[in-house]
Motif scaffolding. Structure first.
Motif, PDB file in Angstrom:
ATOM      1  N   LYS A  38       0.669  -1.166  -0.034  1.00  0.00           N
ATOM      2  CA  LYS A  38       0.115   0.000   0.139  1.00  0.00           C
ATOM      3  C   LYS A  38       1.010   1.243   0.070  1.00  0.00           C
ATOM      4  O   LYS A  38       0.699   2.149  -0.885  1.00  0.00           O
ATOM      5  CB  LYS A  38      -0.966  -0.008   1.338  1.00  0.00           C
ATOM      6  N   GLU A  42       0.963   4.071  -2.892  1.00  0.00           N
ATOM      7  CA  GLU A  42       0.648   5.469  -2.457  1.00  0.00           C
ATOM      8  C   GLU A  42       1.973   6.202  -2.969  1.00  0.00           C
ATOM      9  O   GLU A  42       1.601   7.406  -3.576  1.00  0.00           O
ATOM     10  CB  GLU A  42       0.408   5.837  -1.223  1.00  0.00           C
ATOM     11  N   ALA A  70      -5.070   2.275  -0.588  1.00  0.00           N
ATOM     12  CA  ALA A  70      -4.165   2.657  -1.918  1.00  0.00           C
ATOM     13  C   ALA A  70      -5.004   3.330  -2.707  1.00  0.00           C
ATOM     14  O   ALA A  70      -4.550   4.099  -3.487  1.00  0.00           O
ATOM     15  CB  ALA A  70      -3.549   1.160  -2.090  1.00  0.00           C
ATOM     16  N   GLU A  73      -5.986   6.751  -2.224  1.00  0.00           N
ATOM     17  CA  GLU A  73      -4.767   7.561  -2.609  1.00  0.00           C
ATOM     18  C   GLU A  73      -4.435   8.070  -3.932  1.00  0.00           C
ATOM     19  O   GLU A  73      -3.997   8.991  -4.501  1.00  0.00           O
ATOM     20  CB  GLU A  73      -3.481   7.372  -1.578  1.00  0.00           C
TER      21      GLU A  73
END
Length: 334
Positions: A38, A42, A70, A73
């Protein structure tokens, strides 16, 4: 934090995504591996590597909170980059309802900032979470008002159900009207904001919002109206029975007054705060606000009122930092 994880974080910070990804895939602990993936996704999204970020996100267990966060973002980063269609596509893939609402809210706000009001409104209406939908509509209305579309902004505000958000949006519209020289309309919008704020059930929230409205209006040059809002906020705060909530409300009012450069009044309120911690925070906020407008000697005097020696010292350091920043700004102008 183990050595392997700190190495991966260092790789991500250095933009070495391939190395970070290879190391992440070797992590045996599934939840930890998902969390690291994640973070990599990001980080990629923040530097515009959207395709690769999506590929990484798809390696995370589908439907998990890490996967949803994730994708959230990534959608945010796309929206900030103006890639609205792609952002919407990513948002629609988010399974978690809260994260999906957050993504759509941010997309709608980014569209509004780009002047795409019709599309922003369409996205806002698709937001499931009532709070996120209200804030999206408020941001759209504010963007419209800043663009001079006051009538349309007022129409959008009427769709907001939450009194707290509704009143905040009206205050922003009133400020935009005042800055545009439409004083009479600004006063009408301001009065409406106060009326709506009075409908907020929680006394703490009502006091906080009224103080925020006052700050917004003061910054727009409407001192008399701001004082009216501050007085209402004080009345509400003083009626709060719980001492801790009352202290918090007074702290927020003192900080709001300081932001509006009403330093004498802010100090009077701060000295009435019963809770020592809230009183110190209020005095810190006042001192920093003074320093930001060049009143360094007064800021130091306020800092000396803070009873806790560590908090007092930290405030003095912050004042020194503000003075140094101001000095660099003046040097840059020369």
């Amino acid at each position: 934090m183990n050595r392997e994880l700190s190495d991966i974080i260092a790789m991500v910070e250095a933009g070495q995504f391939d190395l970070a990804l290879q190391a992440a895939q070797e992590i045996e602990d599934a939840p930890l591996r998902s969390w690291v993936l994640k973070g990599i996704a990001e980080a990629m999204a923040k530097v515009g590597q959207f395709d690769r970020a999506i590929q990484i996100a798809q390696k995370i267990e589908e439907g998990s909170s890490d996967c949803s966060e994730a994708l959230l973002e990534i959608a945010r980063a796309m929206a900030e980059a103006g890639q609205f269609d792609r952002a919407i596509q990513v948002a629609q893939k988010i399974e978690d309802a809260w994260a999906r609402s957050e993504a759509l809210k941010d997309i709608a706000e980014a569209m509004a900032e780009a002047g795409q009001f019709d599309r922003a409104l369409q996205i806002a209406q698709k937001i499931e979470d009532a709070s996120d939908r209200s804030w999206a509509l408020a941001e759209i209305a504010e963007a419209m008002a800043k663009g001079g579309q006051f009538d349309r902004a007022l129409q959008v505000v009427q769709k907001i159900e939450a009194a707290l958000v509704h009143s905040w949006a009206l205050a922003e519209i009133a400020a935009a009207m005042a800055k545009a020289g439409q004083t009479e309309r600004a006063n009408q919008a301001f009065q409406l904001a106060l009326q709506v704020a009075q409908k907020i059930e929680s006394a703490s929230d009502r006091s906080s919002v009224l103080a925020g409205i006052a700050t917004t209006i003061a910054k727009a040059g409407q001192t008399e109206r701001a004082n009216q809002a501050f007085q209402l906020a004080l009345q509400v705060a003083q009626e709060i029975e719980d001492a801790s909530f009352r202290s918090l409300a007074l702290k927020e009012i003192a900080e709001a007054m300081a932001k509006a450069e009403q330093f004498d009044r802010a100090l009077q309120i701060a000295q009435k705060i019963e809770d020592a911690s809230d009183r110190s925070l209020a005095l810190w906020g006042i001192a920093i606000a003074m320093a930001k407008v060049g009143q360094f000697n007064r800021a130091v005097e306020v800092a000396e009122m803070i009873s806790d020696p560590i908090e007092r010292l930290q405030t003095l350091f912050d004042i020194i930092a503000a003075k140094q920043k101001a000095g660099k700004g003046e040097a840059g102008k020369e």
